[in-house]
Design a protein around this motif. Structure first.
Motif, PDB file in Angstrom:
ATOM      1  N   GLY A   1       0.952  -1.166  -0.048  1.00 33.33           N
ATOM      2  CA  GLY A   1      -0.115   0.001  -0.034  1.00 33.33           C
ATOM      3  C   GLY A   1       0.901   1.281   0.118  1.00 33.33           C
ATOM      4  N   THR A   2       0.350   2.390   0.135  1.00 31.88           N
ATOM      5  CA  THR A   2       0.899   3.791   0.091  1.00 31.88           C
ATOM      6  C   THR A   2       1.117   4.058   1.717  1.00 31.88           C
ATOM      7  OG1 THR A   2      -0.984   5.048   0.287  1.00 31.88           O
ATOM      8  CG2 THR A   2      -0.160   4.340  -1.929  1.00 31.88           C
ATOM      9  N   ALA A   3       0.775   3.513   2.619  1.00 35.84           N
ATOM     10  CA  ALA A   3       1.045   4.128   4.020  1.00 35.84           C
ATOM     11  C   ALA A   3       0.316   5.237   4.076  1.00 35.84           C
ATOM     12  CB  ALA A   3       2.309   3.858   4.146  1.00 35.84           C
ATOM     13  N   THR A   4      -0.764   5.643   3.495  1.00 37.30           N
ATOM     14  CA  THR A   4      -1.459   6.953   3.241  1.00 37.30           C
ATOM     15  C   THR A   4      -3.023   6.756   3.777  1.00 37.30           C
ATOM     16  OG1 THR A   4      -2.048   7.192   1.013  1.00 37.30           O
ATOM     17  CG2 THR A   4       0.271   7.964   1.900  1.00 37.30           C
ATOM     18  N   GLU A   5      -3.701   7.899   3.576  1.00 37.87           N
ATOM     19  CA  GLU A   5      -5.130   7.538   3.877  1.00 37.87           C
ATOM     20  C   GLU A   5      -5.620   6.641   2.862  1.00 37.87           C
ATOM     21  OE1 GLU A   5      -7.091  10.984   4.121  1.00 37.87           O
ATOM     22  OE2 GLU A   5      -5.916  11.674   5.892  1.00 37.87           O
ATOM     23  N   ALA A   6      -5.133   6.680   1.441  1.00 36.20           N
ATOM     24  CA  ALA A   6      -5.711   5.763   0.427  1.00 36.20           C
ATOM     25  C   ALA A   6      -5.554   4.397   0.478  1.00 36.20           C
ATOM     26  CB  ALA A   6      -4.888   6.490  -0.955  1.00 36.20           C
ATOM     27  N   SER A   7      -4.448   3.993   1.635  1.00 35.76           N
ATOM     28  CA  SER A   7      -4.262   2.666   1.826  1.00 35.76           C
ATOM     29  C   SER A   7      -4.695   2.357   3.241  1.00 35.76           C
ATOM     30  CB  SER A   7      -2.975   2.276   1.603  1.00 35.76           C
ATOM     31  OG  SER A   7      -2.471   2.175   0.156  1.00 35.76           O
ATOM     32  N   PHE A   8      -5.667   3.262   3.878  1.00 37.68           N
ATOM     33  CA  PHE A   8      -6.011   3.301   5.263  1.00 37.68           C
ATOM     34  C   PHE A   8      -4.877   2.936   6.240  1.00 37.68           C
ATOM     35  CE2 PHE A   8      -8.397   1.391   8.910  1.00 37.68           C
ATOM     36  CZ  PHE A   8      -9.255   2.321   8.917  1.00 37.68           C
ATOM     37  N   ASP A   9      -3.582   3.856   5.584  1.00 41.84           N
ATOM     38  CA  ASP A   9      -2.453   3.811   6.283  1.00 41.84           C
ATOM     39  C   ASP A   9      -1.474   2.597   6.276  1.00 41.84           C
ATOM     40  OD1 ASP A   9      -2.963   6.649   6.880  1.00 41.84           O
ATOM     41  OD2 ASP A   9      -3.624   5.901   9.064  1.00 41.84           O
ATOM     42  N   ALA A  10      -2.053   1.569   5.588  1.00 40.77           N
ATOM     43  CA  ALA A  10      -1.280   0.509   5.235  1.00 40.77           C
ATOM     44  C   ALA A  10      -0.076   0.629   4.482  1.00 40.77           C
ATOM     45  CB  ALA A  10      -2.194  -0.944   5.052  1.00 40.77           C
ATOM     46  N   GLY A  11       1.183   0.056   5.047  1.00 40.32           N
ATOM     47  CA  GLY A  11       2.330   0.028   4.117  1.00 40.32           C
ATOM     48  C   GLY A  11       2.168  -1.391   3.294  1.00 40.32           C
ATOM     49  N   TRP A  12       1.766  -2.430   3.640  1.00 41.45           N
ATOM     50  CA  TRP A  12       1.571  -3.597   3.349  1.00 41.45           C
ATOM     51  C   TRP A  12       0.505  -4.592   4.172  1.00 41.45           C
ATOM     52  CZ3 TRP A  12       2.395  -7.379   7.133  1.00 41.45           C
ATOM     53  CH2 TRP A  12       3.531  -7.064   8.012  1.00 41.45           C
ATOM     54  N   ILE A  13       0.130  -5.702   3.495  1.00 42.10           N
ATOM     55  CA  ILE A  13      -0.938  -6.239   3.934  1.00 42.10           C
ATOM     56  C   ILE A  13      -0.672  -7.775   3.501  1.00 42.10           C
ATOM     57  CG2 ILE A  13      -3.496  -7.048   4.122  1.00 42.10           C
ATOM     58  CD1 ILE A  13      -4.180  -4.244   3.156  1.00 42.10           C
ATOM     59  N   VAL A  14      -0.702  -8.650   4.657  1.00 42.18           N
ATOM     60  CA  VAL A  14      -0.444 -10.182   4.409  1.00 42.18           C
ATOM     61  C   VAL A  14      -1.784 -10.939   4.732  1.00 42.18           C
ATOM     62  CG1 VAL A  14       0.932 -10.672   6.521  1.00 42.18           C
ATOM     63  CG2 VAL A  14       1.239 -12.059   4.507  1.00 42.18           C
ATOM     64  N   THR A  15      -2.174 -11.600   3.948  1.00 46.16           N
ATOM     65  CA  THR A  15      -3.471 -12.377   4.251  1.00 46.16           C
ATOM     66  C   THR A  15      -3.406 -13.791   4.057  1.00 46.16           C
ATOM     67  OG1 THR A  15      -4.718 -12.181   2.172  1.00 46.16           O
ATOM     68  CG2 THR A  15      -4.977 -10.438   3.646  1.00 46.16           C
ATOM     69  N   ALA A  16      -4.004 -14.781   4.782  1.00 40.86           N
ATOM     70  CA  ALA A  16      -4.397 -16.073   4.605  1.00 40.86           C
ATOM     71  C   ALA A  16      -5.764 -16.290   4.771  1.00 40.86           C
ATOM     72  CB  ALA A  16      -3.488 -16.948   5.736  1.00 40.86           C
ATOM     73  N   ALA A  17      -6.436 -17.034   3.511  1.00 40.26           N
ATOM     74  CA  ALA A  17      -7.962 -17.432   3.695  1.00 40.26           C
ATOM     75  C   ALA A  17      -8.230 -18.556   3.263  1.00 40.26           C
ATOM     76  CB  ALA A  17      -8.489 -16.276   2.540  1.00 40.26           C
ATOM     77  N   TYR A  18      -9.690 -18.808   3.700  1.00 41.03           N
ATOM     78  CA  TYR A  18      -9.953 -20.135   3.474  1.00 41.03           C
ATOM     79  C   TYR A  18     -11.441 -20.002   2.619  1.00 41.03           C
ATOM     80  CZ  TYR A  18     -11.949 -24.768   3.524  1.00 41.03           C
ATOM     81  OH  TYR A  18     -12.656 -26.138   3.280  1.00 41.03           O
ATOM     82  N   ARG A  19     -11.683 -20.575   1.450  1.00 44.11           N
ATOM     83  CA  ARG A  19     -12.784 -20.293   0.762  1.00 44.11           C
ATOM     84  C   ARG A  19     -13.822 -21.570   0.734  1.00 44.11           C
ATOM     85  NH1 ARG A  19     -10.695 -17.797  -4.858  1.00 44.11           N
ATOM     86  NH2 ARG A  19      -9.804 -15.964  -3.810  1.00 44.11           N
ATOM     87  N   TRP A  20     -15.077 -21.144   0.765  1.00 43.15           N
ATOM     88  CA  TRP A  20     -16.198 -22.148   0.529  1.00 43.15           C
ATOM     89  C   TRP A  20     -16.904 -22.083  -0.880  1.00 43.15           C
ATOM     90  CZ3 TRP A  20     -15.179 -19.595   5.144  1.00 43.15           C
ATOM     91  CH2 TRP A  20     -15.071 -20.331   6.329  1.00 43.15           C
ATOM     92  N   ASP A  21     -16.671 -22.904  -1.758  1.00 47.45           N
ATOM     93  CA  ASP A  21     -17.340 -22.743  -3.020  1.00 47.45           C
ATOM     94  C   ASP A  21     -18.919 -22.849  -2.740  1.00 47.45           C
ATOM     95  OD1 ASP A  21     -15.120 -23.059  -4.103  1.00 47.45           O
ATOM     96  OD2 ASP A  21     -14.960 -25.060  -4.592  1.00 47.45           O
ATOM     97  N   LEU A  22     -19.613 -21.850  -3.497  1.00 46.69           N
ATOM     98  CA  LEU A  22     -21.039 -21.656  -3.308  1.00 46.69           C
ATOM     99  C   LEU A  22     -21.623 -22.315  -4.704  1.00 46.69           C
ATOM    100  CD1 LEU A  22     -21.300 -18.004  -2.321  1.00 46.69           C
ATOM    101  CD2 LEU A  22     -21.495 -20.068  -0.897  1.00 46.69           C
ATOM    102  N   THR A  23     -21.122 -22.191  -5.856  1.00 47.75           N
ATOM    103  CA  THR A  23     -21.651 -22.780  -7.065  1.00 47.75           C
ATOM    104  C   THR A  23     -20.589 -22.736  -8.124  1.00 47.75           C
ATOM    105  OG1 THR A  23     -22.045 -20.820  -8.145  1.00 47.75           O
ATOM    106  CG2 THR A  23     -23.859 -21.659  -6.937  1.00 47.75           C
ATOM    107  N   ARG A  24     -20.791 -23.740  -9.154  1.00 48.15           N
ATOM    108  CA  ARG A  24     -19.758 -24.051 -10.122  1.00 48.15           C
ATOM    109  C   ARG A  24     -20.588 -24.402 -11.420  1.00 48.15           C
ATOM    110  NH1 ARG A  24     -14.217 -27.276  -9.737  1.00 48.15           N
ATOM    111  NH2 ARG A  24     -13.400 -26.741 -11.656  1.00 48.15           N
ATOM    112  N   LYS A  25     -20.500 -23.532 -12.426  1.00 49.09           N
ATOM    113  CA  LYS A  25     -20.947 -23.567 -13.463  1.00 49.09           C
ATOM    114  C   LYS A  25     -20.027 -24.113 -14.733  1.00 49.09           C
ATOM    115  CE  LYS A  25     -24.248 -20.011 -12.577  1.00 49.09           C
ATOM    116  NZ  LYS A  25     -24.705 -18.738 -13.143  1.00 49.09           N
TER     117      LYS A  25
END
Length: 163
Positions: A136-160
């Motif tokens: 990020g920019t470490a400014t208001e545009a990035s909610f003051d974040a310089g960086w963000i690291v994430t881990a996530a789990y997904r649940w599939d809802l549909t598949r076409k």
């Protein structure tokens, strides 16, 4: 001419704006070149936990975050993928992400841009798990974040098949 910190913020903002344009062009290119191609889609719910560096790009002030997102991934027949997500987050209240890259619905690598908070970086998905590291920019545009690291789990809802 301004302080070195001000120049760094301006350069960071210009970099993110430039990368946002590149990602937008990538998404448009994938959509236009794959308009007649067969594709698969996958709708999902994603629970993210992460950390963000606040006010700069160092590890001095790190805060936790969490989000619950709803999204869709599209895999085109040429193994290009695109994705859109939107949802609730803490501490930013809302967040979203656009991404484009290569792979399949189950395994892919994408370049992702969040419009809020404004960040850009790689996202990797393997089966139900997703990881990202965004700058990020470490400014208001990035909610003051310089960086963000994430881990996530997904649940599939549909598949076409073959939309």
């Amino acid at each position: 001419m301004g302080s070195p910190g001000f120049r760094l913020v301006c350069l960071s903002t210009q970099y993110l704006c430039g990368m946002t344009r590149i990602l937008s062009l990538m998404l448009c290119g994938i959509v236009f070149t794959s308009a007649n191609a067969q594709r698969e889609t996958q709708n999902f719910t994603e629970l993210n936990i992460g950390l963000a560096a606040i006010d700069d790009h160092s590890f001095d002030t790190v805060v936790p975050g969490i989000s619950l997102l709803f999204g869709r991934t599209i895999q085109f027949s040429n193994n290009n993928v695109a994705e859109v997500q939107i949802g609730a987050a803490a501490p930013t209240l809302i967040t979203g992400k656009l991404a484009a890259g290569i792979g399949t619905l189950e395994k892919n690598v994408m370049l992702a841009v969040r419009p809020w908070p404004l960040t850009i970086g790689p996202q990797i998905k393997r089966n139900q798990f997703t990881w990202s590291f965004e700058f990020g920019t470490a400014t208001e545009a990035s909610f003051d974040a310089g960086w963000i690291v994430t881990a996530a789990y997904r649940w599939d809802l549909t598949r076409k098949e073959k939309e």
